[in-house]
Design an enzyme around this catalytic site. Structure first.
Site, PDB file in Angstrom:
ATOM      1  N   CYS A 320      27.893  24.140  78.222  1.00 20.29           N
ATOM      2  CA  CYS A 320      28.523  24.045  76.383  1.00 20.29           C
ATOM      3  C   CYS A 320      27.260  23.621  76.842  1.00 20.29           C
ATOM      4  CB  CYS A 320      29.520  23.737  76.392  1.00 20.29           C
ATOM      5  SG  CYS A 320      29.808  22.516  75.637  1.00 20.29           S
ATOM      6  N   TRP A 324      31.116  18.001  77.118  1.00 26.06           N
ATOM      7  CA  TRP A 324      32.881  17.424  76.982  1.00 26.06           C
ATOM      8  C   TRP A 324      33.677  18.223  76.324  1.00 26.06           C
ATOM      9  CZ3 TRP A 324      29.471  12.481  75.739  1.00 26.06           C
ATOM     10  CH2 TRP A 324      28.815  12.751  74.279  1.00 26.06           C
ATOM     11  N   ASP A 325      33.646  19.985  75.527  1.00 27.40           N
ATOM     12  CA  ASP A 325      34.322  20.138  74.964  1.00 27.40           C
ATOM     13  C   ASP A 325      34.480  21.484  75.609  1.00 27.40           C
ATOM     14  OD1 ASP A 325      34.882  18.540  71.942  1.00 27.40           O
ATOM     15  OD2 ASP A 325      32.281  18.071  72.122  1.00 27.40           O
TER      16      ASP A 325
END
Length: 580
Positions: A320, A324-325
């Site tokens: 993304c 980290w999401d």
């Protein structure tokens, strides 16, 4: 006396297993509690974090030979694990080795190419293919500033940085992506991708470039003006960022009916995938903006599974913006889905694979859970609660055997026990016929079998599932019955459990919906479903006893009440703050 002794021993073993399971569940509780209080930083490691690192390496070693990409004190990337696992091959009881000098060098050189230094990192090995994660490409603003910073504070000795004359190029040249600086750092990134045999790059950004304060701070392979990534298969699969998951929490953790607003100003990346996937997956991709969060996540996961099941040996990169999401969301779903099929981490139990994916895919790769929880952006919770939506065999990466072949195999076994065996020529003729008309042959074979009193097999579904060393699952007759409402229903019909040689476990003439596993008192669901539901229940119980769910309404909604019931059915843990 002998029977009583055996029973006592059996109970003792069960109690020991229960105690072990409880301890593993308590490890997950401790992990989630720590995770909810702090973000991992490689240069600030406590003894508790060191134990988590050691535990993850142990879990990887159960099934793989691996080497270590060294990141001491976060020197390569501050929010990557200090010891990054490079899985080499499936091999039991083999110790780790030193990673190749070439790979370590490529990692060190390519870190500047991507946002926050989060380079392309292999995290899952499936059929010899590397599934990797990273952030997106660094834009001119970050790259220009960071290279100068690194060069100055490294004393000019870091050969991963640009030379001074490159750093001081005029801004227009850097902004246009035509400079030697971009060629150099992105060239290292491409070399790393090729070293890992990555062909497919799936970009989850809803933007073409991330803009802050009017500046393009990050870029993407899909908009690289010099077309440096033209040799890769680029897939733009825009997926809502972590902010969207506040809406998920505010709707009492209900993803059904929750649709992202694609008309926002910053959303400018359309869904773009090769045309071949329109036919191979039977998904109408043109409707993606109308999908709710459940359908969108399901379809994207199907796409990723399809890519890694391609006939070649090509690997996959998922990223993304910062990585980290949304990135750990899909990496974790991939790991758990493949594990449920028994094709990765095959020796791990539900509590162990849950610990591994939380610790490695989320915590040690820098997910900012404390920040996300403070904002109500519950993407971490969504990931594991979402497992209920991928229990179907539609999400299985394992190709199922032909229905008719298994039916004929069972016919042979049963006839050997209760009648004369058909000749090999007759069996071969049946196989040839089934190859021409597999579905009709399966139905006719099942129909005729149901009229034979010697074994009474009836097929009401569309496929069979072989669950490793477990008994074969063969279709059984479905009948309406008050108890059938509580049993699990899938598109593969109902099932009758048969032993490995084809002999029915039950001698009962009753249809399957009345036949129950003597130990549990309920019909056995497919193994994939059982495994994923076990992981989800352990997670819900641990999450309830640590973080808890925060209702947006004064009284618990039906959705949260349903989750609480599953907490109670988990591993026996009780949450003190399930509703806050």
């Amino acid at each position: 006396h002998v029977r009583l002794q055996a029973t006592a021993v059996g109970r003792g073993s069960a109690m020991a297993a229960s105690g072990l399971s409880l301890r593993k569940s308590e490890e997950i509780v401790d992990l989630i509690y720590l995770f909810s209080k702090t973000q991992y930083r490689a240069k600030e490691v406590t003894p508790q974090v060191e134990e988590i690192e050691r535990r993850t390496l142990d879990l990887f070693s159960r099934d793989y030979k691996y080497s270590i990409i060294h990141n001491p004190n976060g020197e390569v990337c501050g929010h990557y694990p200090r010891q990054i696992v490079f899985l080499e091959q499936e091999l039991e009881y083999d110790r780790s080795s030193t990673v190749s000098v070439k790979l370590q060098d490529l990692v060190n050189r390519s870190k500047l190419a991507r946002c926050r230094g989060r380079f392309v990192c292999p995290v899952i090995l499936y059929n010899g293919k590397h599934i990797c994660r990273s952030s997106t490409l660094a834009g001119w603003g970050e790259l220009y500033g960071r290279t100068g910073y690194n060069y100055i504070f490294s004393g000019g000795t870091d050969d991963t940085c640009a030379e001074p004359e490159e750093v001081l190029e005029d801004d227009n040249g850097v902004r246009n992506g035509d400079s030697q600086l971009f060629d150099k750092v992105r060239g290292h990134d491409i070399k790393l991708l090729r070293y890992l045999s990555v062909r497919y790059i799936c970009d989850l950004m809803v933007e073409n470039k991330k803009v802050k304060f009017g500046l393009n701070v990050t870029s993407s392979e899909k908009v690289d003006k010099a077309q440096r990534y033209a040799d890769f298969t680029l897939l733009s699969v825009p997926y809502p960022g972590c902010e969207f998951f506040k809406d998920y929490k505010d709707r009492d953790y209900t993803a059904e009916g929750l649709v992202f607003n694609w008309n926002q100003d910053y959303v400018d990346a359309p869904l773009t995938i090769p045309p071949c996937f329109n036919q191979n997956l039977s998904i109408d991709w043109s409707q993606y903006q109308s999908w709710d969060l459940v359908e969108q996540t399901q379809n994207y996961l199907k796409l990723l599974l399809h890519l890694i099941n391609s006939d070649d040996e090509s690997g996959l990169l998922v990223h993304c913006i910062s990585g980290w999401d949304r990135t750990p969301l899909f990496v974790s779903l991939l790991r758990l889905s493949l594990w449920a099929d028994g094709v990765v981490h095959s020796s791990l139990e539900p509590a162990e694979i849950l610990f591994l994916t939380i610790a490695y895919d989320w915590f040690l790769f820098g997910h900012m859970l404390p920040d996300r929880l403070s904002k109500g952006e519950e993407i971490f919770f969504f990931c594991f609660n979402f497992l209920k939506h991928i229990v179907s065999e539609k999400f299985s990466a394992v190709k199922k055997q032909s229905v008719i072949i298994i039916i004929i195999y069972i016919d042979v076994c049963v006839l050997r026990r209760k009648g004369p065996s058909p000749s090999p020529q007759i069996l071969w003729n049946r196989l040839e016929e089934s190859a021409l008309h597999p579905l009709s042959e399966a139905r006719s074979s099942s129909s005729s079998s149901s009229n034979q009193s010697d074994h009474g097999l009836t097929h009401t579904g569309h496929g069979l599932t072989h669950m490793g060393s477990s008994p074969l699952a063969v279709p059984g007759t479905r009948v309406d019955h008050p108890r059938s409402a509580s049993s699990v229903s899938t598109e593969y019909g109902s099932w009758q459990i048969v032993s490995g040689c084809g002999t029915p476990v039950y001698d009962s003439p009753l249809p399957f919906s009345f036949q129950e596993d003597a130990s549990s008192g309920c019909p056995l669901p497919p193994e994939r479903q059982t495994r994923l539901e076990s992981v989800r229940e352990i997670f819900l119980a641990a999450y309830s006893s640590t973080v808890g769910l925060k209702s947006s309404t004064p009284s618990p909604s039906a959705a949260i009440s349903g989750l609480l019931e599953q907490f109670a059915r988990g591993v026996g843990l009780r949450g003190h703050n399930a509703i806050v």
